[in-house]
Design an enzyme around this catalytic site. Structure first.
Site, short mmCIF file in Angstrom:
data_model
loop_
_atom_site.label_atom_id
_atom_site.label_comp_id
_atom_site.label_asym_id
_atom_site.label_seq_id
_atom_site.Cartn_x
_atom_site.Cartn_y
_atom_site.Cartn_z
N GLU A 118 19.16 -3.85 -33.07
CA GLU A 118 19.57 -2.60 -33.71
C GLU A 118 18.88 -1.40 -33.05
O GLU A 118 19.42 -0.29 -33.05
CB GLU A 118 19.21 -2.66 -35.20
CG GLU A 118 20.19 -1.92 -36.08
CD GLU A 118 20.07 -2.29 -37.55
OE1 GLU A 118 21.03 -2.84 -38.11
OE2 GLU A 118 19.01 -2.04 -38.14
N HIS A 164 18.64 -29.67 -27.13
CA HIS A 164 19.73 -30.65 -27.13
C HIS A 164 21.07 -29.99 -27.46
O HIS A 164 22.03 -30.67 -27.81
CB HIS A 164 19.40 -31.77 -28.12
CG HIS A 164 18.15 -32.51 -27.72
ND1 HIS A 164 18.17 -33.72 -27.07
CD2 HIS A 164 16.85 -32.15 -27.82
CE1 HIS A 164 16.92 -34.10 -26.81
NE2 HIS A 164 16.10 -33.15 -27.25
N LYS A 221 31.67 -0.46 -41.71
CA LYS A 221 31.67 0.01 -43.10
C LYS A 221 32.87 0.92 -43.35
O LYS A 221 33.54 0.81 -44.37
CB LYS A 221 30.39 0.80 -43.40
CG LYS A 221 29.14 -0.04 -43.45
CD LYS A 221 27.97 0.79 -43.92
CE LYS A 221 26.66 0.07 -43.69
NZ LYS A 221 25.50 0.92 -43.85
O1 PA5 Z 1 17.15 -1.38 -40.15
C1 PA5 Z 1 17.94 -0.79 -40.86
O2 PA5 Z 1 17.82 0.41 -41.09
C2 PA5 Z 1 19.10 -1.51 -41.51
O3 PA5 Z 1 19.11 -2.85 -41.16
C3 PA5 Z 1 19.01 -1.40 -43.02
O4 PA5 Z 1 17.78 -1.92 -43.44
C4 PA5 Z 1 20.16 -2.14 -43.69
O5 PA5 Z 1 21.37 -1.66 -43.22
C5 PA5 Z 1 20.09 -1.97 -45.19
O6 PA5 Z 1 20.08 -0.61 -45.54
P1 PA5 Z 1 19.61 -0.14 -46.96
O7 PA5 Z 1 18.18 -0.46 -47.11
O8 PA5 Z 1 19.86 1.34 -46.98
O9 PA5 Z 1 20.45 -0.86 -47.98
#
Ligand code: PA5
Length: 451
Positions: free
Chosen positions: A291, A312, A426
């Protein structure tokens, strides 16, 4: 206490020390940007001093809440997705008994920590409700934005379930919300309902939040030592702040070397471990790096294997498939327990040559053998070693990877602290579900759906 150790001996055939050293200016600048808050995404650098800043008051508060839950619940459900659950799960799974679910009632982890809101599977949630119907439970709902669909839908269902089971007051005592300090739907709901809340700091993104209540509360509820986790992170923070020199700072070395490999076409990094209980640690790392770095058509693809199991299955590809891979082995010095291979008079399986050895010794030989085979197969290998899997060393690892990720992302020229790409699915999902405000998108996307 020892510090984790990074070995680059097995990348030497693939990048020279001069090629790594060329990254020193970029690393120095990235290092300064992290501390001066002058780089991209500098609103999200709250994790940098976090281990030093966590005070006794917040740790004691979390421990007190955890103790209350431990006294009142057989099951603790952690509702969250991505950075709002992976850090807690990584640490809890790394430290707990591998077969906890099969232990007797007295021996089992209390409460058992279960996870929800990290998918939209109706069967998963329905099976969870089957369990929760029969057991005493409490939950935490973790969402910084407070609006993420998966945890929000799950919380709506479990909140109703809790209220039906314990009444409104009883449910209130069993719900802890971890969210923004002042905004978002979850914050508003918590205020209305009077839930106990913890704050996700404004300047810490989800994937860097494991050392906030987001990770610390579930880890404390599971019975693990959050003070040792923070101590490990704090000592790593001190070490990494000392110098930006690649030769002295292991996070700088890792960040520089993986970028040097990337420039040579090694676009996939596989985190390798030889302990199945580190599976979720790899998942946490995959999110952190995927990310943070996968942006603007760039970034190393983070993958993971658990050996020797995956030797394996994925082992064939890693040995002989497309040569765009490098590996980082997370190597554990000693296990918590000991089992020796017995001697057998008949020796039909021909294993007497290793009788008397501990299983871990065989595992270590498998690790060394695999590393050398992969190097021979043109797969560069880093090794990151910790003496044992404990709260303290996991704390070190967390901070090491976070810091290295920030440096590496800056070297790559991207903002390591945002995740704009997560919004695309989303938007489509809301359009497909007919969310108010998405009417135009709904019309357009429905035309694109093919048989
Ligand atoms: O690292 C991040 O920012 C994301 O993975 C969020 O943690 C994830 O999308 C969840 O978001 P939120 O805590 O707003 O529900």
């Amino acid at each position: 206490m020892n510090m984790l150790h990074l070995s680059i001996a097995n990348i030497a055939n693939f990048v020279t020390s001069e090629e790594i050293a060329k990254f020193q200016p970029a690393i120095t600048q990235s290092f300064q940007s992290v501390f001066d808050k002058t780089g991209q995404g500098n609103d999200f650098l709250g994790w940098v001093n976090l281990p030093a800043e966590i005070d006794d008051e917040i740790l004691s508060d979390i421990e007190k809440t955890a103790s209350y839950i431990r006294d009142h619940a057989e099951i603790f459900v952690v509702i969250g997705i991505g950075g709002s659950y992976l850090g807690a799960r990584a640490i809890i799974e790394a430290l707990k008994h591998n077969f906890d679910f099969a232990l007797s009632h007295d021996e089992r982890q209390k409460p058992l920590v279960l996870y929800a809101g990290q998918n939209l599977s109706e069967d998963y949630l329905s099976d969870l409700l089957d369990v929760l119907n029969k057991r005493d439970y409490a939950l935490t709902v973790i969402s910084k934005s407070g609006t993420t669909t998966e945890p929000a839908v799950t919380f709506r269902i479990l909140r109703k379930h809790l209220e039906d089971k314990y009444g409104k007051d009883g449910a209130r005592r069993r719900i802890i919300a971890i969210t923004d300090k002042s905004q978002g739907a979850l914050k508003q709901l918590s205020l209305n309902e009077g839930y106990k809340t913890y704050v996700v700091p404004d300047d810490i993104g989800g994937r860097y939040s494991v050392l906030t209540p987001v990770g610390l509360l579930p880890i404390a509820v599971a019975g693990f030592d959050i003070r040792m986790l923070v101590k490990g992170a704090f000592e790593m923070q001190q070490k990494l702040a000392e110098s930006s020199a690649i030769s002295e700072n292991p996070a700088a070395m890792y960040a520089a070397s993986r970028n040097a490999l990337y420039q040579k076409g090694k676009v996939v990094e596989i985190m390798v471990n030889y302990q199945p209980n580190l599976y979720y640690f790899t998942e946490w790392w995959k999110q952190l790096y995927g990310e943070s770095e996968g942006k603007e058509g760039n970034g190393i693809f983070p993958a993971g294997v658990v050996n020797t199991t995956d030797l394996h299955s994925m082992g064939q590809y890693i040995q002989e498939g497309k040569r765009n891979i490098f590996e980082t082995v997370l190597s554990v010095g000693k296990p918590q327990k000991t089992i020796k291979i017995p001697l057998e008079n008949e020796n039909l399986d021909k294993l007497n040559f290793i009788s008397g050895q501990e299983i871990h010794f065989v595992n270590q030989m498998a690790e060394i053998a695999t590393t050398l085979a992969h190097v021979d197969g043109n797969v560069p290998n880093f090794r990151i070693s910790i003496p044992e899997v404990s709260e303290y060393y996991l704390g070190q690892l967390i901070y090491f990877y976070e810091f290295a990720c920030a440096l590496s992302g800056y070297v790559l020229g991207i903002n390591p602290f945002d995740q704009p790409g997560v919004e695309a699915y989303k938007k489509n999902m809301f359009a497909l579900l007919g969310k108010p405000g998405f009417e135009k998108e709904t019309e357009e996307i429905r035309k694109r759906i093919k048989e």
